[in-house]
Write a protein that holds these residues in place. Structure first.
Motif, PDB file in Angstrom:
ATOM      1  N   GLU A  84       1.083  -1.088  -0.435  1.00  0.00           N
ATOM      2  CA  GLU A  84      -0.310  -0.225   0.139  1.00  0.00           C
ATOM      3  C   GLU A  84       0.924   1.092  -0.154  1.00  0.00           C
ATOM      4  OE1 GLU A  84      -3.128   0.600  -0.438  1.00  0.00           O
ATOM      5  OE2 GLU A  84      -3.258  -1.686  -0.722  1.00  0.00           O
ATOM      6  N   VAL A  85       2.050   1.795   0.572  1.00  0.00           N
ATOM      7  CA  VAL A  85       3.037   2.829   0.687  1.00  0.00           C
ATOM      8  C   VAL A  85       3.876   2.284  -0.516  1.00  0.00           C
ATOM      9  CG1 VAL A  85       5.082   3.114   1.920  1.00  0.00           C
ATOM     10  CG2 VAL A  85       3.448   2.308   3.197  1.00  0.00           C
ATOM     11  N   CYS A  86       3.601   1.307  -1.000  1.00  0.00           N
ATOM     12  CA  CYS A  86       4.454   2.073  -2.506  1.00  0.00           C
ATOM     13  C   CYS A  86       3.545   2.284  -3.481  1.00  0.00           C
ATOM     14  CB  CYS A  86       5.135   0.808  -3.014  1.00  0.00           C
ATOM     15  SG  CYS A  86       6.033   0.427  -2.183  1.00  0.00           S
ATOM     16  N   SER A  87       2.342   2.208  -3.496  1.00  0.00           N
ATOM     17  CA  SER A  87       1.127   2.690  -3.956  1.00  0.00           C
ATOM     18  C   SER A  87       0.524   4.187  -3.894  1.00  0.00           C
ATOM     19  CB  SER A  87      -0.706   1.904  -4.100  1.00  0.00           C
ATOM     20  OG  SER A  87      -0.850   1.843  -2.593  1.00  0.00           O
ATOM     21  N   SER A  88      -0.106   4.664  -4.699  1.00  0.00           N
ATOM     22  CA  SER A  88      -0.121   6.083  -4.222  1.00  0.00           C
ATOM     23  C   SER A  88      -1.691   6.292  -4.358  1.00  0.00           C
ATOM     24  CB  SER A  88      -0.516   6.515  -6.037  1.00  0.00           C
ATOM     25  OG  SER A  88       0.664   7.184  -6.856  1.00  0.00           O
ATOM     26  N   PRO A  89      -1.608   7.242  -3.182  1.00  0.00           N
ATOM     27  CA  PRO A  89      -3.332   6.933  -2.736  1.00  0.00           C
ATOM     28  C   PRO A  89      -4.441   8.217  -3.139  1.00  0.00           C
ATOM     29  CG  PRO A  89      -1.820   8.975  -1.184  1.00  0.00           C
ATOM     30  CD  PRO A  89      -1.001   7.608  -1.832  1.00  0.00           C
ATOM     31  N   GLU A  90      -5.575   7.184  -3.052  1.00  0.00           N
ATOM     32  CA  GLU A  90      -6.322   7.912  -4.311  1.00  0.00           C
ATOM     33  C   GLU A  90      -7.153   9.064  -3.896  1.00  0.00           C
ATOM     34  OE1 GLU A  90     -10.989   6.412  -5.432  1.00  0.00           O
ATOM     35  OE2 GLU A  90      -9.318   4.506  -4.870  1.00  0.00           O
ATOM     36  N   GLY A  91      -6.678  10.190  -4.608  1.00  0.00           N
ATOM     37  CA  GLY A  91      -6.883  11.139  -4.137  1.00  0.00           C
ATOM     38  C   GLY A  91      -6.042  12.148  -3.715  1.00  0.00           C
ATOM     39  N   ARG A  92      -5.060  11.691  -3.933  1.00  0.00           N
ATOM     40  CA  ARG A  92      -4.177  12.575  -2.468  1.00  0.00           C
ATOM     41  C   ARG A  92      -2.772  12.007  -3.369  1.00  0.00           C
ATOM     42  NH1 ARG A  92      -5.078  13.905   2.791  1.00  0.00           N
ATOM     43  NH2 ARG A  92      -7.259  13.234   3.181  1.00  0.00           N
ATOM     44  N   GLU A  93      -1.211  13.477  -2.134  1.00  0.00           N
ATOM     45  CA  GLU A  93      -0.501  12.853  -2.897  1.00  0.00           C
ATOM     46  C   GLU A  93      -0.289  12.333  -2.441  1.00  0.00           C
ATOM     47  OE1 GLU A  93       3.512  16.136  -3.191  1.00  0.00           O
ATOM     48  OE2 GLU A  93       1.744  16.942  -3.364  1.00  0.00           O
ATOM     49  N   LYS A  94       0.114  11.709  -0.805  1.00  0.00           N
ATOM     50  CA  LYS A  94       1.280  10.759  -0.447  1.00  0.00           C
ATOM     51  C   LYS A  94       0.091  10.230   1.092  1.00  0.00           C
ATOM     52  CE  LYS A  94       3.375  14.037   2.572  1.00  0.00           C
ATOM     53  NZ  LYS A  94       4.794  15.081   2.236  1.00  0.00           N
ATOM     54  N   TRP A  95       0.960   9.778   0.722  1.00  0.00           N
ATOM     55  CA  TRP A  95      -0.261   8.532   2.256  1.00  0.00           C
ATOM     56  C   TRP A  95       0.230   9.071   3.769  1.00  0.00           C
ATOM     57  CZ3 TRP A  95      -3.273   4.790   1.949  1.00  0.00           C
ATOM     58  CH2 TRP A  95      -3.194   4.136   0.616  1.00  0.00           C
ATOM     59  N   THR A  96      -0.721   9.618   4.244  1.00  0.00           N
ATOM     60  CA  THR A  96      -0.159   9.795   5.843  1.00  0.00           C
ATOM     61  C   THR A  96      -0.664   8.245   7.233  1.00  0.00           C
ATOM     62  OG1 THR A  96      -2.543  10.244   6.188  1.00  0.00           O
ATOM     63  CG2 THR A  96      -1.355  11.642   5.316  1.00  0.00           C
ATOM     64  N   MET A  97      -0.430   8.249   7.575  1.00  0.00           N
ATOM     65  CA  MET A  97      -0.590   7.687   9.034  1.00  0.00           C
ATOM     66  C   MET A  97      -1.676   7.035   9.307  1.00  0.00           C
ATOM     67  SD  MET A  97       2.806   6.027   9.967  1.00  0.00           S
ATOM     68  CE  MET A  97       2.463   5.490  10.840  1.00  0.00           C
ATOM     69  N   GLN A  98      -2.557   8.332   9.161  1.00  0.00           N
ATOM     70  CA  GLN A  98      -4.047   7.604   9.358  1.00  0.00           C
ATOM     71  C   GLN A  98      -4.130   7.346   7.701  1.00  0.00           C
ATOM     72  OE1 GLN A  98      -6.406   8.215  12.790  1.00  0.00           O
ATOM     73  NE2 GLN A  98      -7.236   7.085  11.777  1.00  0.00           N
ATOM     74  N   LEU A  99      -4.397   7.149   7.191  1.00  0.00           N
ATOM     75  CA  LEU A  99      -4.656   6.978   5.726  1.00  0.00           C
ATOM     76  C   LEU A  99      -4.494   5.786   5.797  1.00  0.00           C
ATOM     77  CD1 LEU A  99      -4.000   9.818   2.792  1.00  0.00           C
ATOM     78  CD2 LEU A  99      -6.469   9.135   3.688  1.00  0.00           C
ATOM     79  N   LEU A 100      -3.910   5.086   5.524  1.00  0.00           N
ATOM     80  CA  LEU A 100      -2.706   4.344   6.038  1.00  0.00           C
ATOM     81  C   LEU A 100      -3.791   3.112   6.890  1.00  0.00           C
ATOM     82  CD1 LEU A 100       1.162   4.449   5.788  1.00  0.00           C
ATOM     83  CD2 LEU A 100      -0.555   3.083   3.882  1.00  0.00           C
ATOM     84  N   ALA A 101      -3.794   3.834   7.690  1.00  0.00           N
ATOM     85  CA  ALA A 101      -4.141   2.923   9.186  1.00  0.00           C
ATOM     86  C   ALA A 101      -5.619   2.447   8.859  1.00  0.00           C
ATOM     87  CB  ALA A 101      -4.351   3.443   9.877  1.00  0.00           C
ATOM     88  N   ASP A 102      -6.768   4.036   7.654  1.00  0.00           N
ATOM     89  CA  ASP A 102      -7.450   2.972   7.340  1.00  0.00           C
ATOM     90  C   ASP A 102      -7.575   2.534   6.222  1.00  0.00           C
ATOM     91  OD1 ASP A 102      -9.229   5.094   9.129  1.00  0.00           O
ATOM     92  OD2 ASP A 102      -8.851   7.169   7.868  1.00  0.00           O
ATOM     93  N   ARG A 103      -6.804   2.517   5.518  1.00  0.00           N
ATOM     94  CA  ARG A 103      -7.024   1.681   4.276  1.00  0.00           C
ATOM     95  C   ARG A 103      -6.715   0.373   4.902  1.00  0.00           C
ATOM     96  NH1 ARG A 103      -8.781   0.157   0.024  1.00  0.00           N
ATOM     97  NH2 ARG A 103      -6.924  -0.975  -1.783  1.00  0.00           N
ATOM     98  N   LEU A 104      -5.827   0.085   6.037  1.00  0.00           N
ATOM     99  CA  LEU A 104      -5.771  -1.488   6.398  1.00  0.00           C
ATOM    100  C   LEU A 104      -7.427  -1.990   7.065  1.00  0.00           C
ATOM    101  CD1 LEU A 104      -1.764  -1.411   7.865  1.00  0.00           C
ATOM    102  CD2 LEU A 104      -3.065  -2.128   5.836  1.00  0.00           C
ATOM    103  N   VAL A 105      -7.977  -0.923   7.514  1.00  0.00           N
ATOM    104  CA  VAL A 105      -9.121  -1.519   8.571  1.00  0.00           C
ATOM    105  C   VAL A 105      -9.813  -1.720   6.840  1.00  0.00           C
ATOM    106  CG1 VAL A 105     -11.051  -0.221   9.539  1.00  0.00           C
ATOM    107  CG2 VAL A 105      -9.117  -0.153  10.486  1.00  0.00           C
ATOM    108  N   THR A 106     -10.082  -1.175   5.977  1.00  0.00           N
ATOM    109  CA  THR A 106     -10.930  -0.779   5.118  1.00  0.00           C
ATOM    110  C   THR A 106     -10.578  -2.403   3.928  1.00  0.00           C
ATOM    111  OG1 THR A 106     -11.030   1.688   4.712  1.00  0.00           O
ATOM    112  CG2 THR A 106     -11.386  -0.307   2.441  1.00  0.00           C
ATOM    113  N   LEU A 107      -9.117  -2.867   4.101  1.00  0.00           N
ATOM    114  CA  LEU A 107      -8.928  -4.097   3.270  1.00  0.00           C
ATOM    115  C   LEU A 107      -9.069  -4.637   3.984  1.00  0.00           C
ATOM    116  CD1 LEU A 107      -6.022  -2.661   1.741  1.00  0.00           C
ATOM    117  CD2 LEU A 107      -7.863  -3.290   0.668  1.00  0.00           C
TER     118      LEU A 107
END
Length: 116
Positions: A84-107
């Protein structure tokens, strides 16, 4: 501590800083002055001096071993996080810790509390 050890990197930066704090304190400087010179807080200077008074030089210079905490993610979860960190977050320039945490929950990699 010989100057030779300093040049060769035998001691960690943290140990060297603590030694300098003690030396400056022994020179009669106030905690706030020692802290300012070394770029630490006065509370840090006071803490190191207290450790020296209560336990001696070794207690002041070296930390006690801390119990290891188990990793929050297993190998598979870590691999997913890295992908996930190696991918680009949707609608964002870069990942934040909160975005990553939310993404792991979503997955479904972790639940809301961070465990699985």
């Amino acid at each position: 501590m010989s100057g030779n050890n300093c040049r060769k990197g035998v001691h960690s930066a943290r140990v060297m800083t603590r030694a300098r704090l003690l030396l400056l304190s022994d020179g009669g400087l106030l905690d706030r002055d020692v802290a300012e010179r070394q770029g630490v807080s006065p509370a840090t200077v006071a803490s190191i001096r207290r450790k020296y008074t209560e336990g001696g030089l070794k207690a002041a210079l070296y930390e006690k071993a801390r119990p290891k905490r188990p990793p929050k993610l297993n190998a598979q979860q870590t691999a997913i996080l890295i992908a996930e960190v190696c991918s680009s977050p949707e609608g964002r320039e870069k990942w934040t810790m909160q975005l990553l945490a939310d993404r792991l929950v979503t997955l479904g990699v972790v639940d809301r509390t961070g465990s699985r």
